[in-house]
Motif scaffolding. Structure first.
Motif, mmCIF file in Angstrom:
data_model
loop_
_atom_site.group_PDB
_atom_site.id
_atom_site.type_symbol
_atom_site.label_atom_id
_atom_site.label_comp_id
_atom_site.label_asym_id
_atom_site.label_seq_id
_atom_site.Cartn_x
_atom_site.Cartn_y
_atom_site.Cartn_z
ATOM 1 N N ALA A 280 4.630 10.527 2.611
ATOM 2 C CA ALA A 280 4.271 9.315 1.877
ATOM 3 C C ALA A 280 4.792 8.121 2.655
ATOM 4 O O ALA A 280 5.880 8.174 3.246
ATOM 5 C CB ALA A 280 4.859 9.328 0.473
ATOM 6 N N ARG A 281 4.004 7.041 2.660
ATOM 7 C CA ARG A 281 4.385 5.833 3.388
ATOM 8 C C ARG A 281 4.059 4.590 2.564
ATOM 9 O O ARG A 281 3.126 4.592 1.771
ATOM 10 C CB ARG A 281 3.642 5.762 4.732
ATOM 11 N N THR B 41 8.619 8.801 3.963
ATOM 12 C CA THR B 41 9.396 10.009 3.708
ATOM 13 C C THR B 41 8.525 11.207 4.011
ATOM 14 O O THR B 41 7.298 11.155 3.838
ATOM 15 C CB THR B 41 9.900 10.054 2.249
ATOM 16 N N GLN B 42 9.155 12.267 4.503
ATOM 17 C CA GLN B 42 8.450 13.488 4.862
ATOM 18 C C GLN B 42 8.878 14.595 3.907
ATOM 19 O O GLN B 42 10.059 14.743 3.609
ATOM 20 C CB GLN B 42 8.772 13.889 6.312
ATOM 21 N N PHE B 43 7.905 15.365 3.404
ATOM 22 C CA PHE B 43 8.205 16.464 2.495
ATOM 23 C C PHE B 43 8.308 17.775 3.282
ATOM 24 O O PHE B 43 8.170 17.784 4.511
ATOM 25 C CB PHE B 43 7.138 16.566 1.405
ATOM 26 N N LEU C 133 0.831 -1.199 0.000
ATOM 27 C CA LEU C 133 0.000 0.000 0.000
ATOM 28 C C LEU C 133 0.866 1.249 0.000
ATOM 29 O O LEU C 133 1.901 1.299 0.665
ATOM 30 C CB LEU C 133 -0.903 0.034 1.234
ATOM 31 N N ILE C 134 0.419 2.258 -0.746
ATOM 32 C CA ILE C 134 1.029 3.582 -0.704
ATOM 33 C C ILE C 134 0.011 4.514 -0.063
ATOM 34 O O ILE C 134 -1.133 4.599 -0.519
ATOM 35 C CB ILE C 134 1.370 4.096 -2.113
ATOM 36 N N VAL C 135 0.409 5.186 1.004
ATOM 37 C CA VAL C 135 -0.468 6.134 1.692
ATOM 38 C C VAL C 135 0.199 7.504 1.648
ATOM 39 O O VAL C 135 1.345 7.662 2.075
ATOM 40 C CB VAL C 135 -0.717 5.712 3.152
#
Length: 376
Positions: free
Chosen positions: A84-85, A98-100, A76-78
């Motif tokens: 994004a995870r 990852t954090q933007f 899964l991409i959340v």
């Protein structure tokens, strides 16, 4: 009564897997629904799993979970407003994240390629992330990249924020041709923008008016409007067929601060925006060219789609004299070749849904009034 913008994004981009499990994102929760009885779909659905990611939320992140998608290896991409995870599909365990930037905002869905490249556009940066099978990577050595693009003012209606209103769309799948990812940018009179989605080819040159060689090319969108309105902007994905693309203008001059009211009022109450345009990417010159424009076509908020077999692109708009309709335009010429009229009832307002057809040609139309099958 107004609606919290966090609620607007609840369950907006959902996903169904091969086992008929429905994955949805609601604020800080991921929910999984399944059929009560697979042999009897009319028995309904039930909640089978739910995980609250309260402790995962970064400080200041507007909403943690806006969309759910899937990698080609079944993870899964959340994606939230600044993150994004990757999650395990069975346990919902976080496998990578990852954090933007705190000053960025994501309001659209994503594209995923067969090599697990994940294309995410914030309101100022276009990114390719890569799921390697063990980590969610932002490293160039794994094929990931980021590129700023141009943006302007926050429009008065329809759109959220100052950046792109488009979910990234992939274009080009032959290794010997240009492989691109396409959006519309956020400047007041938007451009259609193509990015090299893999390694930048040796023949690439920096496109005029861009700040990055990652941008393969961009072209101003006019929709044939003269005089030009203050905004020519889209909240819809670029429709792609081969190396051809279609965009709509759906930012009105006036809107309501409550985005839900904006969806209901656009067309019947608030004057709609006009215009659409078809483009082509030339794989020899590696540049866009405009093919045709229509300054009289209206697209309120429904996602346009193109039918390959019929060579028709479909939009949904509200016209003063006839009300709501689905309009089909010849992909090659822009000529109107199809119309299904719903009249003045809001049953004809597609409200961010996708126009779909059954194999026999019947129209499946999801609207503010619920899903409708139109026999043609």
């Amino acid at each position: 009564m107004g609606m919290d913008e966090k609620d607007i994004f609840a369950n907006i981009y959902t996903m169904v897997d091969k086992d008929n499990n429905l994955y949805s994102a609601y604020k800080r929760k991921i929910r999984v629904f399944s059929l009560v009885d697979e042999s009897n779909p009319e028995a309904g659905i039930e909640l089978v799993r739910e995980v609250d990611f309260e402790n995962e939320v970064a400080k200041g992140e507007t909403y943690f979970a806006m969309l759910v998608n899937m990698t080609y290896d079944g993870k899964l991409i959340v994606v939230g407003s600044q993150s994004a995870r990757i999650l395990d599909r069975e346990t919902l365990e976080v496998l990578g994240k990852t954090q933007f930037g705190d000053d960025e905002l994501i309001t659209n869905s994503i594209a995923v390629d067969s090599d697990n490249g994940i294309y995410v556009a914030s309101d100022k940066v276009m990114r390719k992330l890569v799921w390697t099978g063990t980590k969610l990577s932002t490293d160039e050595s794994d094929g990931a990249w980021s590129s700023e693009y141009s943006y302007g003012d926050t429009p008065p209606s329809v759109k959220f924020g100052k950046g792109t209103g488009s979910t990234p769309t992939l274009m080009g799948f032959d290794d010997n041709d240009d492989r691109l990812v396409v959006i519309t940018d956020g400047v007041n009179q938007m451009n259609i923008v193509a990015f090299w989605r893999d390694e930048i080819p040796d023949y690439a040159v920096q496109a005029a008016g861009t700040t990055s060689k990652r941008i393969a090319g961009q072209h101003k969108v006019t929709c044939g409007l003269d005089p030009k309105p203050a905004f020519i902007q889209s909240e819809q994905s670029v429709v792609v067929k081969d190396y051809e693309a279609f965009v709509v203008n759906n930012v009105r001059e006036h809107g309501d601060k409550d985005h839900l009211i904006d969806v209901f009022a656009g067309g019947p109450v608030l004057d709609p925006a006009y215009g659409c345009e078809r483009f082509e990417w030339d794989t020899k010159t590696h540049a866009w060219k405009s093919v045709w424009t229509r300054n009289d076509v209206i697209s309120i908020s429904t996602v346009p789609v193109v039918s390959g077999p019929s060579n028709i692109v479909f939009t949904n708009g509200f016209y003063k004299d006839t009300g709501w309709e689905v309009t089909g335009l010849d992909w090659n010429t822009g000529e109107t070749v199809f119309r299904t009229a719903f009249g003045f009832d809001n049953l004809g307002n597609g409200a961010y849904s996708i126009i779909q057809f059954f194999e026999n040609g019947d129209l499946l139309f999801n609207s503010l009034g619920g899903p409708t099958r139109v026999k043609l």
